[in-house]
Design an enzyme around this catalytic site. Structure first.
Site, PDB file in Angstrom:
ATOM      1  N   ARG A   1      12.514  -5.438   5.776  1.00  0.00           N
ATOM      2  CA  ARG A   1      12.592  -4.061   5.269  1.00  0.00           C
ATOM      3  C   ARG A   1      13.224  -3.104   6.281  1.00  0.00           C
ATOM      4  NH1 ARG A   1       6.288  -1.965   5.323  1.00  0.00           N
ATOM      5  NH2 ARG A   1       5.989  -2.483   7.494  1.00  0.00           N
TER       6      ARG A   1
ATOM      7  N   ARG B   1      -9.923   0.770   8.524  1.00  0.00           N
ATOM      8  CA  ARG B   1      -9.550  -0.592   8.903  1.00  0.00           C
ATOM      9  C   ARG B   1     -10.646  -1.318   9.651  1.00  0.00           C
ATOM     10  NH1 ARG B   1      -3.554   0.470   8.941  1.00  0.00           N
ATOM     11  NH2 ARG B   1      -2.592  -1.556   9.153  1.00  0.00           N
TER      12      ARG B   1
ATOM     13  N   ARG C   1      -0.701  -8.512  13.360  1.00  0.00           N
ATOM     14  CA  ARG C   1      -1.246  -7.504  12.428  1.00  0.00           C
ATOM     15  C   ARG C   1      -2.069  -8.186  11.333  1.00  0.00           C
ATOM     16  NH1 ARG C   1       4.318  -4.737  11.125  1.00  0.00           N
ATOM     17  NH2 ARG C   1       3.224  -3.823   9.358  1.00  0.00           N
TER      18      ARG C   1
ATOM     19  N   LYS D   1       0.835  -1.202   0.000  1.00  0.00           N
ATOM     20  CA  LYS D   1       0.000   0.000   0.000  1.00  0.00           C
ATOM     21  C   LYS D   1       0.877   1.262   0.000  1.00  0.00           C
ATOM     22  CE  LYS D   1      -1.965  -1.176   3.926  1.00  0.00           C
ATOM     23  NZ  LYS D   1      -1.305  -2.459   4.237  1.00  0.00           N
TER      24      LYS D   1
ATOM     25  N   ARG E   1      11.118  -0.588  11.711  1.00  0.00           N
ATOM     26  CA  ARG E   1       9.940  -0.339  12.532  1.00  0.00           C
ATOM     27  C   ARG E   1       9.891  -1.354  13.671  1.00  0.00           C
ATOM     28  NH1 ARG E   1       4.918   0.374   8.408  1.00  0.00           N
ATOM     29  NH2 ARG E   1       3.946  -0.904  10.022  1.00  0.00           N
TER      30      ARG E   1
HETATM   31  P1  AP5 Z   1       4.850  -1.597   1.871  1.00  0.00           P
HETATM   32  O1  AP5 Z   1       4.517  -0.783   0.658  1.00  0.00           O
HETATM   33  O2  AP5 Z   1       5.541  -0.912   2.996  1.00  0.00           O
HETATM   34  O3  AP5 Z   1       3.557  -2.343   2.384  1.00  0.00           O
HETATM   35  P2  AP5 Z   1       2.305  -1.789   3.194  1.00  0.00           P
HETATM   36  O4  AP5 Z   1       1.106  -2.492   2.654  1.00  0.00           O
HETATM   37  O5  AP5 Z   1       2.278  -0.294   3.194  1.00  0.00           O
HETATM   38  O6  AP5 Z   1       2.685  -2.381   4.608  1.00  0.00           O
HETATM   39  P3  AP5 Z   1       2.692  -1.776   6.067  1.00  0.00           P
HETATM   40  O7  AP5 Z   1       3.436  -2.754   6.911  1.00  0.00           O
HETATM   41  O8  AP5 Z   1       3.163  -0.362   6.097  1.00  0.00           O
HETATM   42  O9  AP5 Z   1       1.165  -1.830   6.373  1.00  0.00           O
HETATM   43  P4  AP5 Z   1       0.457  -1.913   7.695  1.00  0.00           P
HETATM   44  O10 AP5 Z   1      -0.928  -1.800   7.231  1.00  0.00           O
HETATM   45  O11 AP5 Z   1       0.726  -3.073   8.571  1.00  0.00           O
HETATM   46  O12 AP5 Z   1       1.100  -0.709   8.542  1.00  0.00           O
HETATM   47  P5  AP5 Z   1       0.576   0.728   8.936  1.00  0.00           P
HETATM   48  O13 AP5 Z   1       1.740   1.617   8.989  1.00  0.00           O
HETATM   49  O14 AP5 Z   1      -0.618   1.117   8.135  1.00  0.00           O
HETATM   50  O15 AP5 Z   1       5.704  -2.851   1.374  1.00  0.00           O
HETATM   51  C1  AP5 Z   1       6.284  -3.771   2.293  1.00  0.00           C
HETATM   52  C2  AP5 Z   1       7.642  -4.266   1.737  1.00  0.00           C
HETATM   53  O16 AP5 Z   1       7.432  -4.985   0.530  1.00  0.00           O
HETATM   54  C3  AP5 Z   1       8.622  -3.151   1.379  1.00  0.00           C
HETATM   55  O17 AP5 Z   1       9.932  -3.609   1.692  1.00  0.00           O
HETATM   56  C4  AP5 Z   1       8.443  -2.962  -0.131  1.00  0.00           C
HETATM   57  O18 AP5 Z   1       9.633  -2.504  -0.750  1.00  0.00           O
HETATM   58  C5  AP5 Z   1       8.128  -4.391  -0.581  1.00  0.00           C
HETATM   59  N1  AP5 Z   1       7.201  -4.443  -1.711  1.00  0.00           N
HETATM   60  C6  AP5 Z   1       6.087  -3.687  -1.918  1.00  0.00           C
HETATM   61  N2  AP5 Z   1       5.455  -4.067  -3.047  1.00  0.00           N
HETATM   62  C7  AP5 Z   1       6.168  -5.109  -3.550  1.00  0.00           C
HETATM   63  C8  AP5 Z   1       6.012  -5.943  -4.714  1.00  0.00           C
HETATM   64  N3  AP5 Z   1       4.985  -5.790  -5.559  1.00  0.00           N
HETATM   65  N4  AP5 Z   1       6.938  -6.915  -4.899  1.00  0.00           N
HETATM   66  C9  AP5 Z   1       7.995  -7.104  -4.044  1.00  0.00           C
HETATM   67  N5  AP5 Z   1       8.204  -6.328  -2.945  1.00  0.00           N
HETATM   68  C10 AP5 Z   1       7.293  -5.349  -2.700  1.00  0.00           C
HETATM   69  O19 AP5 Z   1       0.029   0.453  10.429  1.00  0.00           O
HETATM   70  C11 AP5 Z   1       0.897   0.167  11.499  1.00  0.00           C
HETATM   71  C12 AP5 Z   1       0.101   0.092  12.803  1.00  0.00           C
HETATM   72  O20 AP5 Z   1      -0.527   1.378  13.076  1.00  0.00           O
HETATM   73  C13 AP5 Z   1      -1.059  -0.905  12.838  1.00  0.00           C
HETATM   74  O21 AP5 Z   1      -0.623  -2.206  13.167  1.00  0.00           O
HETATM   75  C14 AP5 Z   1      -1.966  -0.275  13.921  1.00  0.00           C
HETATM   76  O22 AP5 Z   1      -1.480  -0.539  15.216  1.00  0.00           O
HETATM   77  C15 AP5 Z   1      -1.823   1.207  13.642  1.00  0.00           C
HETATM   78  N6  AP5 Z   1      -2.817   1.725  12.674  1.00  0.00           N
HETATM   79  C16 AP5 Z   1      -2.549   2.305  11.455  1.00  0.00           C
HETATM   80  N7  AP5 Z   1      -3.676   2.662  10.835  1.00  0.00           N
HETATM   81  C17 AP5 Z   1      -4.703   2.307  11.668  1.00  0.00           C
HETATM   82  C18 AP5 Z   1      -6.122   2.400  11.568  1.00  0.00           C
HETATM   83  N8  AP5 Z   1      -6.731   2.933  10.496  1.00  0.00           N
HETATM   84  N9  AP5 Z   1      -6.866   1.926  12.602  1.00  0.00           N
HETATM   85  C19 AP5 Z   1      -6.280   1.415  13.703  1.00  0.00           C
HETATM   86  N10 AP5 Z   1      -4.943   1.276  13.863  1.00  0.00           N
HETATM   87  C20 AP5 Z   1      -4.155   1.719  12.847  1.00  0.00           C
END
Ligand code: AP5
Length: 216
Positions: free
Chosen positions: A126, A87, A171, A13, A160
């Site tokens: 990562r 979410r 997660r 994402k 992270r």
């Molecule tokens: P990346 O693009 O970073 O993936 P992502 O989907 O953004 O993953 P995140 O881990 O950031 O998502 P998340 O939803 O767990 O975390 P968030 O910060 O929202 O890609 C991942 C890796 O893969 C990278 O190394 C990239 O280079 C590689 N990659 C990407 N695409 C690829 C491809 N096609 N092929 C190969 N490699 C690829 O949330 C963190 C925490 O915050 C949550 O756990 C929760 O506690 C809290 N939180 C955030 N939002 C909310 C909400 N709305 N409600 C409640 N709690 C929340």
């Protein structure tokens, strides 16, 4: 145009949202990034969410919807990419209300369809440049010169705290239990489009572009 990128942790994402910012001038609204900034700044919200995030659980709906409300107007003209929000069904309803009161509405919910087992390796490997935020990976994308950021030349990197295997599995379980069930809410509105998130970054980007271009 306002869109949601939906998918489990590591689905890509953030990677695709950043590309859409560069290529289309849209604005990424990532609740994960907002919460991490609040933690780093030591704000009252940051202190409250720290342990919840480190366990891999979801932060309260009220906190994240308030954060989105604060940032929504920054994307008024350019279009928002909601990354990691909504979410829960409650957040989806809150977003509808926030957009409605601004006379805006969602165009697409793009689901990145992935194989969760493959994502554990993506996430636990990562790391990012501590200065410019450029992303790297232990196996798939190391800096060209060891220990030096390709983009800014900085020598410090960070990981992270929630990118360890145990937290990643929590997660993912949270995603299955609370986030995947919002898909029918958007399916009923005819907004959901699916993209193979296991394809290369470029192929995923091309598939998203095709969806956005079909609107024009
Ligand atoms: P990346 O693009 O970073 O993936 P992502 O989907 O953004 O993953 P995140 O881990 O950031 O998502 P998340 O939803 O767990 O975390 P968030 O910060 O929202 O890609 C991942 C890796 O893969 C990278 O190394 C990239 O280079 C590689 N990659 C990407 N695409 C690829 C491809 N096609 N092929 C190969 N490699 C690829 O949330 C963190 C925490 O915050 C949550 O756990 C929760 O506690 C809290 N939180 C955030 N939002 C909310 C909400 N709305 N409600 C409640 N709690 C929340």
């Amino acid at each position: 145009m306002d869109i949601i990128l939906l998918g489990p942790p590591g689905a890509g994402k953030g990677t695709q949202a950043k590309r859409l910012e560069q290529m289309r001038g849209m604005i990424q609204l990532s609740t994960g990034d907002m919460l991490r900034s609040a933690r780093e700044a030591g704000t009252p919200v940051g202190l409250r969410v720290r342990e919840v995030m480190d366990r891999g659980e979801l932060v309260s709906d009220a906190i994240v919807s308030a954060l989105i409300g604060e940032h929504l107007d920054s994307a008024r003209d350019k279009g928002a990419i909601f990354d990691g929000y909504p979410r829960t069904l409650h957040q989806a309803e809150a977003l509808e209300f926030l957009l409605d009161e601004r006379g805006r509405n969602l165009d697409y919910v793009i689901e990145l369809v992935v194989d969760e087992e493959m994502l554990v390796e993506r996430i636990t490997g990562r790391f990012t440049c501590a200065s410019c935020g450029a992303g790297y990976h232990d196996r798939f994308h190391l800096p060209k010169a060891q220990g030096t950021c390709d983009i800014c030349g900085n020598h410090e990197f960070k990981r992270r705290p929630d990118d360890n295997e145990q937290t990643v599995r929590t997660r993912m379980a949270e995603y299955r239990a609370k986030t995947a069930p919002i898909l029918p809410f958007y399916e009923e509105k005819g907004m959901v489009r699916r993209v193979d998130g296991m394809a290369s970054v470029e192929e995923v980007a091309a598939a998203i572009d095709a969806i956005l271009d079909s609107k024009a």
